[in-house]
Enzyme design. Structure first.
Site, short mmCIF file in Angstrom:
data_model
loop_
_atom_site.label_atom_id
_atom_site.label_comp_id
_atom_site.label_asym_id
_atom_site.label_seq_id
_atom_site.Cartn_x
_atom_site.Cartn_y
_atom_site.Cartn_z
N LEU A 115 -20.03 -8.24 15.14
CA LEU A 115 -20.44 -8.05 16.54
C LEU A 115 -19.54 -7.05 17.24
CD1 LEU A 115 -21.27 -11.72 17.61
CD2 LEU A 115 -22.69 -10.05 16.43
N GLY A 116 -18.66 -6.40 16.50
CA GLY A 116 -17.77 -5.41 17.08
C GLY A 116 -18.43 -4.05 17.23
N GLN A 117 -17.62 -3.05 17.52
CA GLN A 117 -18.17 -1.73 17.88
C GLN A 117 -19.00 -1.12 16.75
OE1 GLN A 117 -15.63 1.61 18.24
NE2 GLN A 117 -16.95 2.66 19.71
N TYR B 79 -0.85 -0.19 13.97
CA TYR B 79 -2.24 -0.07 13.50
C TYR B 79 -2.30 0.90 12.31
CZ TYR B 79 -7.24 1.17 13.79
OH TYR B 79 -8.56 1.42 13.54
N LYS C 15 -3.31 0.39 8.34
CA LYS C 15 -4.40 1.17 7.72
C LYS C 15 -3.91 1.85 6.43
CE LYS C 15 -7.71 -0.11 10.21
NZ LYS C 15 -8.83 -0.86 9.63
N ARG D 149 -15.95 -15.33 16.79
CA ARG D 149 -16.23 -16.08 18.02
C ARG D 149 -17.53 -16.86 17.85
NH1 ARG D 149 -14.74 -11.44 21.38
NH2 ARG D 149 -12.47 -11.45 21.39
N ASP E 175 -13.56 -16.85 10.22
CA ASP E 175 -12.20 -16.36 10.48
C ASP E 175 -11.71 -15.85 9.13
OD1 ASP E 175 -9.54 -15.88 10.75
OD2 ASP E 175 -9.12 -17.67 11.93
N GLY F 166 -16.56 -8.94 11.29
CA GLY F 166 -16.48 -8.20 12.56
C GLY F 166 -17.82 -7.62 12.95
#
Ligand code: SER
Length: 316
Positions: free
Chosen positions: A10-12, A142, A146, A36, A53, A8
């Site tokens: 390139l995520g936040q 969610y 977690k 992606r 992935d 992840g």
């Protein structure tokens, strides 16, 4: 920590974290993975790019063999609001992804940082100054993933001695990358809209208090926890970390100090409001402060000043 693989990336959080780790470890020692296709602008400042992935067995193992990182940071996840719309996909990405990462940690002897969230708490948890060790009965899917992720990470530590560690991130605010599909996204969007339009329509009620943190503090917390001497850690998965708690009315008042003409109004989204109402108003992070020296640098006004200064440069 010498070589880190980030899912992840390139995520936040991954965006800021990969840059910070490249500064410290060098381009060749940060493997930035994302599901992606490779972005057009991906220079060495974000490390080496690999497609991944994480839910597909074998894909992560191939990268572990190729690069032999000693640390995996697992940031790939669906956030709360999107997860509520796609619960099965949330389970698949958040749980099946995590078990692949934990297995890779076991097989290749790597430290695993698994992010958790304030979403582990639910309506039965104490609302104010929510303790480290308390009732975890979340009502969002969610939050369910977690809590399960925390338990699974602890299981891999006790059963297989995988060095798993985690943080319960509050809502995170950054000017570099927009969050996607979280309940706390308003606290990022409000700064963008303040610069672009001078006003903001908020989907949460004005008095909804949630714990929040500026991204530089979140990156510092992440790196400090990975660096922490394991013998000092009484907790592992996952630490409460806090910097500030505020309501939409309070963040709007902070923006007004720097932009007196800024205005806010409200159009409530019942689904995100209900998720926010199930989360704490504020968090007690004494364990993180005592066990590995956590300390935040930014409060609300310091964050507002920095966000507005940076966004003025970026958005003009
Ligand atoms: N920021 C996240 C969300 O809103 C919480 O972990 O989903």
């Amino acid at each position: 920590m010498k070589k880190v693989l980030i899912t992840g990336a390139l995520g936040q959080i991954g965006t800021d974290l990969s840059e910070a780790l490249v500064e410290r470890l060098g381009t060749d020692n940060v493997i930035s993975c994302y599901h992606r296709k490779k972005p057009e602008v991906m220079d060495g400042s974000r490390g080496l790019y690999e497609h991944l992935d994480v839910t597909k067995p074998g894909e992560l193992d191939a990268l572990m063999e190729k690069y032999q990182p000693d640390t995996i940071v697992h940031m790939a996840s669906l956030l709360s609001a999107t997860a509520e719309k796609k619960p099965l996909m949330a389970w698949d990405i958040n749980m099946n992804g995590l078990i692949q990462v934990l297995e890779a940690g076991r097989k290749y002897n790597a430290l695993v940082l698994n992010p958790s969230s304030i979403a582990v708490f639910g309506p039965d948890s104490p609302k104010d100054n929510t303790p480290q060790d308390t009732i975890l009965r979340p009502t969002s899917i969610y939050g369910v993933t977690k809590v399960a992720g925390e338990l699974l990470s602890d299981y891999y530590f006790t059963k297989y001695q995988v060095d798993t560690r985690g943080l319960r991130y509050p809502g995170l605010i950054s000017y570099k990358t927009l969050p996607g599909g979280g309940t706390t996204d308003y606290a990022v969007d409000i700064y963008f809209q303040a610069i672009q339009k001078g006003c903001y329509t908020c989907y949460l009620k004005e008095d909804t208090s949630i714990d929040m943190m500026y991204m530089p503090d979140a990156i510092k917390a992440t790196i400090d926890l990975m660096d922490a001497d394991p013998s000092t850690l009484k907790h592992r998965n996952a630490f409460n970390v806090s910097a500030m708690a505020f309501t939409p009315a309070e963040i709007a008042a902070s923006i007004k100090k720097f932009m007196p003409d800024f205005t806010i109004n409200y159009e409530i989204d019942p689904e995100r409001q209900s998720i926010a109402d199930s989360w704490p108003n504020s968090i007690d992070d004494t364990a993180a402060r005592e066990e590995w020296g956590w300390k935040n640098d930014f409060d609300l006004d310091a964050m507002t000043k920095d966000m507005l200064e940076n966004l003025k440069k970026i958005l003009k």
